[in-house]
Design a protein around this motif. Sequence first.
Motif, PDB file in Angstrom:
ATOM      1  N   ASP A 111     -13.829  13.163  -6.472  1.00 18.45           N
ATOM      2  CA  ASP A 111     -14.805  13.831  -6.651  1.00 18.45           C
ATOM      3  C   ASP A 111     -14.799  15.452  -6.906  1.00 18.45           C
ATOM      4  OD1 ASP A 111     -17.191  11.938  -4.338  1.00 18.45           O
ATOM      5  OD2 ASP A 111     -16.577  11.700  -6.462  1.00 18.45           O
ATOM      6  N   TYR A 112     -13.371  15.906  -6.404  1.00 13.83           N
ATOM      7  CA  TYR A 112     -13.224  17.238  -6.499  1.00 13.83           C
ATOM      8  C   TYR A 112     -11.769  17.345  -6.358  1.00 13.83           C
ATOM      9  CZ  TYR A 112     -13.275  17.410  -1.379  1.00 13.83           C
ATOM     10  OH  TYR A 112     -13.040  16.918   0.013  1.00 13.83           O
ATOM     11  N   MET A 113     -11.334  18.706  -6.735  1.00 17.50           N
ATOM     12  CA  MET A 113      -9.820  19.189  -6.618  1.00 17.50           C
ATOM     13  C   MET A 113      -9.976  20.243  -5.627  1.00 17.50           C
ATOM     14  SD  MET A 113      -7.859  18.649 -10.218  1.00 17.50           S
ATOM     15  CE  MET A 113      -8.831  19.985 -11.179  1.00 17.50           C
ATOM     16  N   THR A 114      -8.809  20.251  -4.633  1.00 17.40           N
ATOM     17  CA  THR A 114      -8.989  21.603  -3.949  1.00 17.40           C
ATOM     18  C   THR A 114      -7.688  22.151  -4.240  1.00 17.40           C
ATOM     19  OG1 THR A 114      -9.851  20.120  -2.194  1.00 17.40           O
ATOM     20  CG2 THR A 114      -8.979  22.236  -1.344  1.00 17.40           C
ATOM     21  N   PHE A 115      -7.667  23.606  -4.045  1.00 16.76           N
ATOM     22  CA  PHE A 115      -6.618  24.545  -4.275  1.00 16.76           C
ATOM     23  C   PHE A 115      -6.633  25.504  -3.149  1.00 16.76           C
ATOM     24  CE2 PHE A 115      -7.905  23.015  -8.392  1.00 16.76           C
ATOM     25  CZ  PHE A 115      -6.916  23.094  -9.251  1.00 16.76           C
ATOM     26  N   ILE A 116      -5.595  25.490  -2.593  1.00 16.75           N
ATOM     27  CA  ILE A 116      -5.264  26.729  -1.462  1.00 16.75           C
ATOM     28  C   ILE A 116      -4.466  27.968  -2.314  1.00 16.75           C
ATOM     29  CG2 ILE A 116      -3.809  27.134   0.528  1.00 16.75           C
ATOM     30  CD1 ILE A 116      -6.136  25.407   1.177  1.00 16.75           C
ATOM     31  N   CYS A 117      -5.141  29.200  -2.175  1.00 12.41           N
ATOM     32  CA  CYS A 117      -4.934  30.323  -2.818  1.00 12.41           C
ATOM     33  C   CYS A 117      -4.626  31.422  -1.959  1.00 12.41           C
ATOM     34  CB  CYS A 117      -5.864  30.840  -3.700  1.00 12.41           C
ATOM     35  SG  CYS A 117      -6.568  29.415  -4.692  1.00 12.41           S
ATOM     36  N   ILE A 118      -3.485  32.302  -2.346  1.00 11.21           N
ATOM     37  CA  ILE A 118      -3.212  33.385  -1.531  1.00 11.21           C
ATOM     38  C   ILE A 118      -3.554  34.478  -2.413  1.00 11.21           C
ATOM     39  CG2 ILE A 118      -1.345  34.627  -0.344  1.00 11.21           C
ATOM     40  CD1 ILE A 118       0.083  32.249  -0.054  1.00 11.21           C
ATOM     41  N   SER A 119      -4.412  35.542  -2.013  1.00 11.20           N
ATOM     42  CA  SER A 119      -4.796  36.784  -2.879  1.00 11.20           C
ATOM     43  C   SER A 119      -4.628  38.223  -2.022  1.00 11.20           C
ATOM     44  CB  SER A 119      -6.107  36.469  -3.340  1.00 11.20           C
ATOM     45  OG  SER A 119      -6.861  36.433  -2.255  1.00 11.20           O
ATOM     46  N   VAL A 120      -4.428  39.082  -2.853  1.00 10.41           N
ATOM     47  CA  VAL A 120      -4.140  40.321  -2.476  1.00 10.41           C
ATOM     48  C   VAL A 120      -5.241  41.307  -2.928  1.00 10.41           C
ATOM     49  CG1 VAL A 120      -2.525  41.082  -3.967  1.00 10.41           C
ATOM     50  CG2 VAL A 120      -2.676  42.215  -1.606  1.00 10.41           C
ATOM     51  N   THR A 121      -5.727  42.203  -2.229  1.00 12.54           N
ATOM     52  CA  THR A 121      -6.754  43.158  -2.891  1.00 12.54           C
ATOM     53  C   THR A 121      -6.020  44.024  -3.809  1.00 12.54           C
ATOM     54  OG1 THR A 121      -6.760  44.510  -0.895  1.00 12.54           O
ATOM     55  CG2 THR A 121      -8.521  42.820  -1.033  1.00 12.54           C
ATOM     56  N   ASN A 122      -6.741  44.752  -4.782  1.00 18.43           N
ATOM     57  CA  ASN A 122      -6.034  45.766  -5.699  1.00 18.43           C
ATOM     58  C   ASN A 122      -5.876  47.119  -4.674  1.00 18.43           C
ATOM     59  OD1 ASN A 122      -4.935  44.270  -7.723  1.00 18.43           O
ATOM     60  ND2 ASN A 122      -7.167  44.010  -8.474  1.00 18.43           N
ATOM     61  N   GLU A 180      -9.449  41.375  -6.616  1.00 15.06           N
ATOM     62  CA  GLU A 180      -8.236  40.746  -6.101  1.00 15.06           C
ATOM     63  C   GLU A 180      -7.168  40.257  -7.188  1.00 15.06           C
ATOM     64  OE1 GLU A 180      -8.973  38.490  -2.265  1.00 15.06           O
ATOM     65  OE2 GLU A 180     -11.128  38.567  -3.086  1.00 15.06           O
ATOM     66  N   LYS A 181      -6.007  39.897  -6.707  1.00 17.57           N
ATOM     67  CA  LYS A 181      -5.079  39.447  -7.643  1.00 17.57           C
ATOM     68  C   LYS A 181      -4.620  38.081  -6.828  1.00 17.57           C
ATOM     69  CE  LYS A 181      -1.111  41.398  -7.921  1.00 17.57           C
ATOM     70  NZ  LYS A 181      -0.287  42.348  -8.136  1.00 17.57           N
ATOM     71  N   MET A 182      -4.588  37.136  -7.453  1.00 14.79           N
ATOM     72  CA  MET A 182      -3.958  35.789  -7.048  1.00 14.79           C
ATOM     73  C   MET A 182      -2.477  35.751  -6.944  1.00 14.79           C
ATOM     74  SD  MET A 182      -5.234  31.827  -7.935  1.00 14.79           S
ATOM     75  CE  MET A 182      -4.053  31.319  -9.157  1.00 14.79           C
ATOM     76  N   LEU A 183      -1.816  35.583  -5.868  1.00 14.96           N
ATOM     77  CA  LEU A 183      -0.403  35.660  -5.842  1.00 14.96           C
ATOM     78  C   LEU A 183       0.270  34.103  -6.348  1.00 14.96           C
ATOM     79  CD1 LEU A 183       0.222  37.726  -2.852  1.00 14.96           C
ATOM     80  CD2 LEU A 183       0.042  38.490  -4.992  1.00 14.96           C
ATOM     81  N   VAL A 184      -0.639  33.181  -5.681  1.00  9.50           N
ATOM     82  CA  VAL A 184       0.022  31.706  -6.076  1.00  9.50           C
ATOM     83  C   VAL A 184      -1.184  30.765  -5.487  1.00  9.50           C
ATOM     84  CG1 VAL A 184       0.906  31.333  -3.405  1.00  9.50           C
ATOM     85  CG2 VAL A 184       1.823  30.227  -5.295  1.00  9.50           C
ATOM     86  N   ALA A 185      -1.232  29.548  -6.034  1.00  3.83           N
ATOM     87  CA  ALA A 185      -2.281  28.696  -5.615  1.00  3.83           C
ATOM     88  C   ALA A 185      -1.485  27.275  -5.708  1.00  3.83           C
ATOM     89  CB  ALA A 185      -3.276  28.573  -6.777  1.00  3.83           C
ATOM     90  N   ALA A 186      -2.042  26.463  -5.003  1.00  3.01           N
ATOM     91  CA  ALA A 186      -1.157  25.276  -4.725  1.00  3.01           C
ATOM     92  C   ALA A 186      -2.403  24.184  -4.763  1.00  3.01           C
ATOM     93  CB  ALA A 186      -0.550  24.869  -3.543  1.00  3.01           C
ATOM     94  N   GLN A 187      -2.461  23.218  -5.712  1.00  5.79           N
ATOM     95  CA  GLN A 187      -3.275  21.998  -5.705  1.00  5.79           C
ATOM     96  C   GLN A 187      -2.889  21.112  -4.576  1.00  5.79           C
ATOM     97  OE1 GLN A 187      -3.896  19.947  -9.479  1.00  5.79           O
ATOM     98  NE2 GLN A 187      -5.065  18.413  -8.452  1.00  5.79           N
ATOM     99  N   VAL A 188      -3.965  20.671  -3.616  1.00  2.00           N
ATOM    100  CA  VAL A 188      -3.614  20.052  -2.425  1.00  2.00           C
ATOM    101  C   VAL A 188      -4.556  18.728  -2.031  1.00  2.00           C
ATOM    102  CG1 VAL A 188      -2.372  21.986  -1.203  1.00  2.00           C
ATOM    103  CG2 VAL A 188      -4.868  21.606  -1.022  1.00  2.00           C
ATOM    104  N   LYS A 189      -4.348  17.911  -1.457  1.00  2.00           N
ATOM    105  CA  LYS A 189      -5.372  16.773  -0.953  1.00  2.00           C
ATOM    106  C   LYS A 189      -4.902  16.743   0.606  1.00  2.00           C
ATOM    107  CE  LYS A 189      -5.581  13.907  -4.985  1.00  2.00           C
ATOM    108  NZ  LYS A 189      -5.214  12.748  -5.597  1.00  2.00           N
ATOM    109  N   ARG A 190      -6.319  16.527   1.164  1.00  2.00           N
ATOM    110  CA  ARG A 190      -5.966  16.143   2.586  1.00  2.00           C
ATOM    111  C   ARG A 190      -4.925  15.079   3.092  1.00  2.00           C
ATOM    112  NH1 ARG A 190      -8.682  19.257   5.822  1.00  2.00           N
ATOM    113  NH2 ARG A 190     -10.652  20.209   5.081  1.00  2.00           N
ATOM    114  N   ARG A 191      -4.355  15.308   4.063  1.00  2.00           N
ATOM    115  CA  ARG A 191      -3.400  14.253   4.371  1.00  2.00           C
ATOM    116  C   ARG A 191      -3.737  13.293   5.428  1.00  2.00           C
ATOM    117  NH1 ARG A 191       0.470  17.504   6.267  1.00  2.00           N
ATOM    118  NH2 ARG A 191       0.711  16.510   8.147  1.00  2.00           N
ATOM    119  N   THR A 192      -4.669  13.599   6.137  1.00  2.00           N
ATOM    120  CA  THR A 192      -5.380  12.992   7.160  1.00  2.00           C
ATOM    121  C   THR A 192      -6.378  11.788   6.682  1.00  2.00           C
ATOM    122  OG1 THR A 192      -6.796  14.776   7.742  1.00  2.00           O
ATOM    123  CG2 THR A 192      -5.169  14.273   9.205  1.00  2.00           C
TER     124      THR A 192
END
Length: 208
Positions: free
Chosen positions: A48-59, A22-34
């Motif tokens: 304790d940890y960092m969270t990333f939301i990533c978008i990927s597409v298969t080759n 797969e190829k990652m198109l974009v990643a955003a580092q995020v935290k929970r808002r609630t």
Amino acid sequence: MPSSEMSVKSAINKEVFIPHDEKMLVAAQVKRRTKKKIPFLATGGQGDYMTFICISVTNKKPSCVSITKVKQFQGSSAFAKRSQWTIDQLRQVNGIDSNKDCPEFDLMFENAFDQWVACSAGEKCTFIQILHHTCQRYSSAQKPDFVNCQSKLLGGNSILHSAADSVTSAVQKASQALNERGERLGRAEERTADMMNSAEQFSVTAQK
């Protein structure tokens, strides 16, 4: 984009997505808002940890697009894949405020709902731009709703060019900063070339 942030995202692509073709198109580092309901239980847990939301597409064709939650725990250089959805399971993207740049956004899937705050408004903007374009290109008949998003984030291919351009300029600025600090670029230069190539390929495919 600071060089350390770039190298983290490059590492996520290399460790989490490339091994699965797969190829990652974009990643955003995020935290929970609630906020947690029992705050004292969360004491000391924030770093304790960092969270990333990533978008990927298969080759491989037909292309399959995924939205993946990836975590990196403190003291570890490894990334753990936590949750993954296909783009067709995404029901709604809520940009929270259509009148100004803000880092908050919500993602609603058919079986989950997450409220996030990105590490910057710019990172959220790039993420939503690329997510919107990817949905237009790859989603099946039912495309997710984008609500409370600034119109500049939903402008189709031209937006993608500016997103790709911003990636390229961010990469150039980061490598320039490294140069100015007199550090040896080495692998960072290769990564810069890779990212610039992927930004160019992204805008080329967008034109098609």
